[in-house]
Design a protein around this motif. Structure first.
Motif, mmCIF file in Angstrom:
data_model
loop_
_atom_site.group_PDB
_atom_site.id
_atom_site.type_symbol
_atom_site.label_atom_id
_atom_site.label_comp_id
_atom_site.label_asym_id
_atom_site.label_seq_id
_atom_site.Cartn_x
_atom_site.Cartn_y
_atom_site.Cartn_z
ATOM 1 N N LEU A 157 22.684 72.769 52.687
ATOM 2 C CA LEU A 157 21.867 73.119 52.084
ATOM 3 C C LEU A 157 22.231 73.440 50.400
ATOM 4 C CD1 LEU A 157 18.973 71.847 50.832
ATOM 5 C CD2 LEU A 157 18.375 73.396 51.523
ATOM 6 N N GLY A 158 22.866 74.681 50.442
ATOM 7 C CA GLY A 158 23.531 75.085 49.353
ATOM 8 C C GLY A 158 24.646 74.344 49.183
ATOM 9 N N LYS A 159 25.665 74.553 49.830
ATOM 10 C CA LYS A 159 26.369 73.635 49.176
ATOM 11 C C LYS A 159 26.368 72.116 49.141
ATOM 12 C CE LYS A 159 29.731 72.614 52.637
ATOM 13 N NZ LYS A 159 30.145 72.879 54.424
ATOM 14 N N PHE A 160 25.530 71.239 49.114
ATOM 15 C CA PHE A 160 25.177 69.608 48.519
ATOM 16 C C PHE A 160 24.276 70.094 47.436
ATOM 17 C CE2 PHE A 160 26.905 68.251 53.051
ATOM 18 C CZ PHE A 160 27.406 66.759 52.500
ATOM 19 N N SER A 161 23.474 71.155 47.144
ATOM 20 C CA SER A 161 22.424 71.626 46.294
ATOM 21 C C SER A 161 23.825 71.827 45.276
ATOM 22 C CB SER A 161 21.593 72.147 46.559
ATOM 23 O OG SER A 161 20.314 71.900 47.666
ATOM 24 N N LYS A 162 24.307 72.249 45.065
ATOM 25 C CA LYS A 162 25.192 72.475 44.219
ATOM 26 C C LYS A 162 26.404 71.799 43.566
ATOM 27 C CE LYS A 162 29.906 75.105 43.521
ATOM 28 N NZ LYS A 162 30.179 75.771 42.581
ATOM 29 N N GLU A 163 26.977 70.903 44.640
ATOM 30 C CA GLU A 163 27.787 69.575 43.992
ATOM 31 C C GLU A 163 26.988 68.833 43.979
ATOM 32 O OE1 GLU A 163 29.236 68.610 48.086
ATOM 33 O OE2 GLU A 163 30.368 70.584 48.398
ATOM 34 N N ALA A 164 25.592 68.653 44.222
ATOM 35 C CA ALA A 164 24.542 67.968 43.277
ATOM 36 C C ALA A 164 23.819 68.324 41.832
ATOM 37 C CB ALA A 164 23.912 67.496 44.380
ATOM 38 N N GLY A 165 24.231 69.723 41.545
ATOM 39 C CA GLY A 165 23.486 70.461 40.015
ATOM 40 C C GLY A 165 22.202 70.314 40.306
ATOM 41 N N VAL A 166 21.358 70.732 41.496
ATOM 42 C CA VAL A 166 20.093 70.481 41.171
ATOM 43 C C VAL A 166 19.542 71.992 40.748
ATOM 44 C CG1 VAL A 166 18.323 70.881 42.943
ATOM 45 C CG2 VAL A 166 19.959 69.433 43.052
ATOM 46 N N LYS A 167 18.452 71.612 39.830
ATOM 47 C CA LYS A 167 18.342 73.221 39.077
ATOM 48 C C LYS A 167 17.605 73.639 39.631
ATOM 49 C CE LYS A 167 18.686 69.916 34.884
ATOM 50 N NZ LYS A 167 18.094 69.174 33.989
ATOM 51 N N CYS A 168 16.417 72.934 40.067
ATOM 52 C CA CYS A 168 15.859 74.244 41.247
ATOM 53 C C CYS A 168 15.585 74.126 42.163
ATOM 54 C CB CYS A 168 14.147 74.568 40.530
ATOM 55 S SG CYS A 168 13.159 75.120 41.999
ATOM 56 N N LEU A 169 16.013 74.229 43.136
ATOM 57 C CA LEU A 169 16.350 74.259 45.039
ATOM 58 C C LEU A 169 14.746 74.724 45.731
ATOM 59 C CD1 LEU A 169 17.432 72.951 47.618
ATOM 60 C CD2 LEU A 169 19.172 74.792 48.148
ATOM 61 N N ILE A 170 14.464 73.770 46.466
ATOM 62 C CA ILE A 170 12.984 74.698 47.314
ATOM 63 C C ILE A 170 12.915 74.288 48.336
ATOM 64 C CG2 ILE A 170 10.725 74.642 47.355
ATOM 65 C CD1 ILE A 170 10.775 73.731 44.583
ATOM 66 N N PRO A 171 14.228 74.921 49.588
ATOM 67 C CA PRO A 171 14.376 74.365 51.248
ATOM 68 C C PRO A 171 13.042 74.911 51.967
ATOM 69 C CG PRO A 171 14.835 77.458 50.545
ATOM 70 C CD PRO A 171 14.631 76.028 49.714
ATOM 71 N N CYS A 172 12.736 73.984 52.745
ATOM 72 C CA CYS A 172 11.241 73.817 53.551
ATOM 73 C C CYS A 172 11.707 73.788 55.061
ATOM 74 C CB CYS A 172 10.513 73.101 52.277
ATOM 75 S SG CYS A 172 8.612 73.201 53.031
ATOM 76 N N HIS A 173 10.085 73.308 55.600
ATOM 77 C CA HIS A 173 10.146 72.647 56.998
ATOM 78 C C HIS A 173 10.616 73.700 58.187
ATOM 79 C CE1 HIS A 173 10.865 69.696 60.319
ATOM 80 N NE2 HIS A 173 9.640 69.533 59.831
ATOM 81 N N PHE A 174 10.825 75.344 58.385
ATOM 82 C CA PHE A 174 11.169 76.575 58.348
ATOM 83 C C PHE A 174 11.357 76.392 59.779
ATOM 84 C CE2 PHE A 174 10.873 77.810 54.170
ATOM 85 C CZ PHE A 174 11.718 77.660 53.669
ATOM 86 N N PHE A 175 12.068 76.175 61.192
ATOM 87 C CA PHE A 175 11.433 76.396 62.544
ATOM 88 C C PHE A 175 10.812 77.423 62.696
ATOM 89 C CE2 PHE A 175 14.642 72.766 64.124
ATOM 90 C CZ PHE A 175 13.891 72.409 63.824
ATOM 91 N N GLY A 176 10.043 77.660 63.759
ATOM 92 C CA GLY A 176 9.084 78.886 63.815
ATOM 93 C C GLY A 176 9.766 79.032 65.159
ATOM 94 N N GLU A 177 10.107 78.029 65.813
ATOM 95 C CA GLU A 177 11.016 78.678 67.248
ATOM 96 C C GLU A 177 11.827 79.658 67.341
ATOM 97 O OE1 GLU A 177 10.853 75.885 65.960
ATOM 98 O OE2 GLU A 177 11.734 73.896 67.564
ATOM 99 N N PHE A 178 12.488 79.364 66.175
ATOM 100 C CA PHE A 178 14.299 80.448 66.482
ATOM 101 C C PHE A 178 14.156 81.430 65.768
ATOM 102 C CE2 PHE A 178 16.353 75.787 65.873
ATOM 103 C CZ PHE A 178 16.547 75.841 67.119
ATOM 104 N N LYS A 179 14.591 82.870 66.067
ATOM 105 C CA LYS A 179 14.365 83.503 65.349
ATOM 106 C C LYS A 179 14.803 83.608 64.247
ATOM 107 C CE LYS A 179 10.990 86.764 67.970
ATOM 108 N NZ LYS A 179 10.090 85.420 67.903
ATOM 109 N N TYR A 180 14.817 84.079 63.132
ATOM 110 C CA TYR A 180 16.052 84.433 62.343
ATOM 111 C C TYR A 180 15.450 84.588 60.404
ATOM 112 C CZ TYR A 180 14.418 80.010 60.412
ATOM 113 O OH TYR A 180 13.770 78.886 59.798
ATOM 114 N N SER A 181 15.591 85.810 59.584
ATOM 115 C CA SER A 181 14.621 85.834 59.265
ATOM 116 C C SER A 181 15.375 84.843 57.217
ATOM 117 C CB SER A 181 15.130 86.850 58.362
ATOM 118 O OG SER A 181 16.316 87.485 58.002
#
Ligand SMILES: [Zn+2]
Ligand SMILES: [Zn+2]
Length: 258
Positions: free
Chosen positions: A207-231
């Motif tokens: 997501l970071g790579k493609f958003s940079k290439e597209a020149g997105v001004k504000c990126l809002i990632p969403c839909h975080f899986f609750g079944e995996f453990k990560y911060s």
């Protein structure tokens, strides 16, 4: 004045902090609901909004975590003098009609009025005087549609991917746009462990790579899986390896001004 309000930011498995993903788009006094998981009325009231100000419900696709609250939403408002328009792909709209019919929510005698409006990829719809949408394909489910919002007064554009695998056409749609709300289900290591995820969802590194290439001004990632453990720090770190624009990692009930 336009704003976005996250009613949920999680994937299909809710956690104590995050419910299934859905979004309220506010333009003036009117509201648009994007997807309809559970307890929508309570969430809208918690934000001190009037649910009767919802003029349209946009459905991204018919996976359970995106539509299961629709019967309850209609049921709660069935004796209100209220017109709600439900937009989605033909498959989504047919599914919603069947779902509501199963609960006897389309029968005569109810005050609420429901209109079903199906859209093809690339089709436009005028939701309000100064708010228009155009749909696009999202590779996730046969019913999937993404939504490109045009806020005419604010002169801003928002791309809402819904659940989706990484797709260069979506980033073409988002090229140099103001806001991109995009599937970011987990950090990359979980996709390496479960390769079937690649065909359905997007990880934070990509997501970071493609958003940079597209020149997105504000990126809002969403839909975080609750079944995996990560911060979320791990999500942020992976995105920041390439993307240096504005980044908002939303919490449930977070407001973002357009
Ligand atoms: Zn989902
Ligand atoms: Zn899905």
């Amino acid at each position: 004045m336009s704003g976005l309000y996250f009613l949920g930011t999680g994937g299909s498995v809710a956690t104590a902090e995050r419910d299934n993903t859905s979004l309220l788009v506010k333009q003036g006094q009117e509201l648009i609901l994007v997807d309809c998981p559970g307890s929508i009325l309570q969430k809208i009231k918690r934000l001190n909004f009037n649910p009767l100000k919802i003029s349209a419900v946009l459905i991204t696709h018919i996976h359970t975590d995106h539509v299961y609250g629709l019967p309850s939403f209609v049921h709660s408002l069935m004796f209100e003098d209220f017109l709600v328009r439900i937009y989605g792909s033909e498959e989504s709209v047919d599914f919603c009609r069947k779902l509501l019919d199963m609960f006897h929510l389309l029968k005569e005698g109810l005050k609420i009025q429901i209109e079903f409006l199906s859209l093809k990829p690339g089709e436009r719809a005028q939701l309000m005087d100064s708010l228009e949408i155009r749909t696009f394909r999202a590779p996730h489910h046969s019913s999937s549609l993404g939504y490109h919002f045009f806020f005419r007064k604010a002169r801003k554009e928002l791309i809402y991917s819904g659940d989706t695998a990484t797709d260069s056409l979506i980033f073409k749609e988002a090229k140099e746009k103001d806001f991109l709300i995009h599937d970011c289900s987990a950090p990359s290591r979980f996709f390496q462990e479960h390769p079937s995820l690649y065909s359905m969802h997007t990880h934070s590194l990509e997501l970071g790579k493609f958003s940079k290439e597209a020149g997105v001004k504000c990126l809002i990632p969403c839909h975080f899986f609750g079944e995996f453990k990560y911060s979320l720090a791990e999500i942020e770190e992976e995105i920041r390896r390439s993307y240096q624009g504005e980044l908002i990692i939303p919490r449930d009930y977070q407001e973002i001004t357009i």
